[in-house]
Design an enzyme around this catalytic site. Structure first.
Site, PDB file in Angstrom:
ATOM      1  CG  HIS A 196      -3.998   1.698  -1.907  1.00 22.02           C
ATOM      2  ND1 HIS A 196      -4.455   2.381  -1.189  1.00 22.02           N
ATOM      3  CD2 HIS A 196      -5.647   2.532  -2.224  1.00 22.02           C
ATOM      4  CE1 HIS A 196      -5.626   3.157  -0.969  1.00 22.02           C
ATOM      5  NE2 HIS A 196      -6.162   2.905  -1.620  1.00 22.02           N
ATOM      6  CE1 TYR A 243     -14.636  -2.156   3.949  1.00 24.49           C
ATOM      7  CE2 TYR A 243     -13.107  -0.538   5.011  1.00 24.49           C
ATOM      8  CZ  TYR A 243     -14.031  -1.877   4.381  1.00 24.49           C
ATOM      9  OH  TYR A 243     -13.426  -1.792   2.871  1.00 24.49           O
ATOM     10  CG  PHE A 244     -14.181  -7.250  12.394  1.00 18.66           C
ATOM     11  CD1 PHE A 244     -15.420  -6.322  11.463  1.00 18.66           C
ATOM     12  CD2 PHE A 244     -13.610  -8.504  12.020  1.00 18.66           C
ATOM     13  CE1 PHE A 244     -16.705  -7.660  11.606  1.00 18.66           C
ATOM     14  CE2 PHE A 244     -14.927  -9.088  12.601  1.00 18.66           C
ATOM     15  CZ  PHE A 244     -16.562  -8.781  11.719  1.00 18.66           C
ATOM     16  CG  ASP A 245     -11.176  -0.498   9.446  1.00 19.96           C
ATOM     17  OD1 ASP A 245     -12.375  -0.464   9.172  1.00 19.96           O
ATOM     18  OD2 ASP A 245     -10.747   0.321   9.037  1.00 19.96           O
ATOM     19  CG  ASP A 275      -2.311   0.379   0.800  1.00 15.45           C
ATOM     20  OD1 ASP A 275      -2.390   1.547   0.139  1.00 15.45           O
ATOM     21  OD2 ASP A 275      -3.284  -0.017   0.970  1.00 15.45           O
ATOM     22  CG  ASP A 332      -8.559  -0.106  -3.089  1.00 13.92           C
ATOM     23  OD1 ASP A 332      -7.884  -0.296  -3.371  1.00 13.92           O
ATOM     24  OD2 ASP A 332      -8.930   0.910  -2.058  1.00 13.92           O
ATOM     25  CD  GLU A 333      -9.814   3.910  -1.128  1.00 17.26           C
ATOM     26  OE1 GLU A 333     -11.131   4.667  -0.238  1.00 17.26           O
ATOM     27  OE2 GLU A 333      -8.953   3.648  -0.364  1.00 17.26           O
TER      28      GLU A 333
HETATM   29  C1  ACM Z   1     -10.827  -0.273   1.210  1.00 22.74           C
HETATM   30  O1  ACM Z   1     -10.993  -0.284   2.106  1.00 22.74           O
HETATM   31  N1  ACM Z   1     -10.604   0.931   0.013  1.00 22.74           N
HETATM   32  C2  ACM Z   1     -11.749  -1.522  -0.147  1.00 22.74           C
END
Ligand code: ACM
Ligand code: ZN
Length: 544
Positions: free
Chosen positions: A270, A431-433, A200, A333-334
């Site tokens: 990323h 999303y466990f964060d 990342d 992603d992103e």
């Molecule tokens: C992600 O949470 N950016 C896949």
């Protein structure tokens, strides 16, 4: 002196009070709850210290299963079971494969007067039966020498074939020992896929021999933003990567527990850590830094430069050599397209490929589709399939790509309608964060968002509006544990547990069998396993 003698007496008393104890097993307390538990009578079968375990000694997987059973009873309860290959019905526990009785991952456990017969659709199914057998025995503070099992037939088969947990070792570095403990926990919860986020903006964490700088330089960042303040930084370096030998060790450790490791090399965004090492692969030429902040970076891989694809092929050559998984996760992603809009090479590629803006997608969105498809085509030459985050739907993507729906369930729905396979990981549920209590001030810092355990439990990966055909594309469900704010194993387990227990029932149980009240009752005793095994966990929803 007196104190030492006294503590010695207490220790002896503690051991003695338990070794004579008979522990009562209860399959009705297990998580994930087995699909069927049928009582066969009033009696019990007593499994005693020294009891025998029989299995097909010519089958290496069954031999390993038997060893796991022995090791679990030793470490969980201090009991010694004796492995006796091919002893058959004279054994206290017989392990067998019966592919006609259930699917590959299913199992049935019959406890009769003479012993326990555990049969699985494959050795993998037997392994899950072993997990259920050990989880039926309540956690003990000290050893015991007898377990009383009720006479029952228990059977189960998982609802979904893909039962995942994700692990981010980039935003913070975690050692090999932690990865193994995490895998142990996944096996305990009946999960079969570890999605391993290895690269990342904030670091590159896998050794690639062809590009040694990735690990040597790209795994290091000199500091990190403080809390959620993007303008202040600590000067605590974060570094670390997995050597290829360590990666092989993880893959084997997981495979022994019937867990497939799917690596993620996130592209074309990323990629700051890689761009720091190889700035010529970015649109502006850099220089680039391994990122000290979280979020979405404008600099991504240049799609107009053929060297970018050469680089990725070199990386994936080695990744495929290390990971035998059917799937490779290629991110997607992103990835902002601002650099591509201004880059002569990217614009030349757009022209050469005849990509044009239309009502649905910009030419740059289609360039990302070109990018992902080119990488997918390469991976297909190696016999692999790809998974990408739901953004890859935007410019169109080949139907063979599996979509990981994270921004909600809409991407998953759309993908299933387009004929893609789908893995559901919607952030609102998985999303466990995110915080698990709404008392944010008294929680360790987390990503903004609130995912309490009952919300996790309530998720159904098959949406009510899906047709049967669309539902068939839902391979399964996983939870993500991004590590921006998680720097230690203790904190990682706190975020994962006990939400993983809720996830395991989403993954295993048919919807009509799910019952949050029953789950939450069972959780009260289930968390004692976490205590016993030294896993930190959140207690907010335990009502104590
Ligand atoms: C992600 O949470 N950016 C896949
Ligand atoms: Zn470019």
């Amino acid at each position: 002196m007196t104190k030492r003698i006294l503590s010695g007496i207490v220790a002896v008393a503690a051991i003695c009070s338990c070794c004579g104890n008979q522990v009562e097993a209860d399959f009705g307390k297990v998580i994930p709850l087995p699909e069927r538990i049928d009582t066969l009578g009033d009696g019990h079968f007593i499994l005693k210290n020294g009891a025998t375990v029989s299995y097909d000694g010519s089958d290496s997987l069954m031999t390993r299963n038997a060893q796991f059973l022995k090791d679990y009873f030793k470490s969980d309860l201090g009991m010694n079971l004796r492995l006796e290959p091919d002893l058959g019905s004279g054994a206290a526990v017989q392990l067998a494969v019966d592919s006609l009785a259930s699917g590959d991952e299913g199992y049935s456990l019959t406890v009769g007067d003479e012993g326990i017969v555990l049969s699985g659709g494959s050795p993998k199914g037997v392994f899950y039966g072993i997990q259920t057998l050990r989880k039926a025995v309540p956690a003990q503070d000290a050893g015991c020498s007898r377990v009383s099992f009720p006479l029952v037939k228990v059977s189960a088969e998982p609802r979904f074939a893909y039962r995942g947990m994700h692990m981010d070792v980039v935003r913070h570095w975690f050692p090999l020992s932690h990865v193994k403990r995490y895998i142990d926990l996944m096996a305990f919860h009946g999960m079969n896929t570890l999605h391993w986020h290895l690269t990342d903006d904030q670091g590159w964490r896998i050794e690639i021999r062809k590009y040694p700088e990735l690990a040597e330089k790209g795994s290091y960042r000199p500091g990190t933003m403080i809390g959620k303040d993007f303008s202040r930084f600590d000067d605590v370096p974060v570094s670390g990567y997995f050597t290829q030998d360590e990666i092989r060790e993880v893959v084997k450790y997981a495979a022994d527990r019937y867990i497939t490791v799917i690596p993620e090399i996130d592209l074309p965004g990323h990629m700051m850590a890689a761009l720091h090492c190889y700035p010529e692969l970015g649109c502006t030429g850099g220089p680039y830094e391994v990122s000290r902040i979280w979020g979405v970076m404008p600099d991504i891989l240049c799609a107009g430069n053929d060297e970018t694809f050469e680089f990725l092929e070199g990386v994936f050559d080695e990744v495929c050599g290390l990971f035998p998984s059917e799937y490779i996760h290629i991110g997607g992603d992103e990835a902002p397209r601002v650099r591509w809009e201004a880059c002569p090479k990217c614009q030349a590629r757009i022209k050469a490929e005849g990509l044009r803006d239309d009502a649905k997608s910009s030419a740059e969105a289609k360039l990302q589709s070109y990018f992902m498809t080119r990488v997918e085509n390469f991976l297909q030459t190696k016999g692999r399939k790809v998974i990408g985050w739901d953004e890859i739907l935007e410019g169109g993507v080949s139907q063979s790509a599996t979509i990981m729906s994270w921004r909600g369930t809409e991407g998953g729905l759309e993908a299933s309608r387009l004929g893609h396979d789908v893995i559901m990981v919607p952030l609102q549920y998985m999303y466990f964060d995110y915080y698990q209590s709404d008392d944010f001030d008294n929680e360790p810092l987390a990503m903004d968002g609130y995912v309490p355990i009952d919300k996790v439990y309530s998720f159904d990966p098959v949406l009510p509006e899906m047709t049967e055909e669309e539902a068939d594309h839902i391979l399964g469900v996983q939870a993500n544990l991004w590590a921006e704010y998680i720097a230690t194993p203790e904190h990682a387990f706190y975020m994962a547990l006990p939400r993983m227990a809720a996830l395991s029932e989403v993954q295993w149980l048919q919807p009509e069998l799910k019952d949050y009240g029953s789950f939450s009752d069972r959780l009260q005793s289930f968390v004692k396993f976490y205590d016993r095994d030294g896993y930190n966990y959140a207690r907010q929803h335990l009502g104590r």
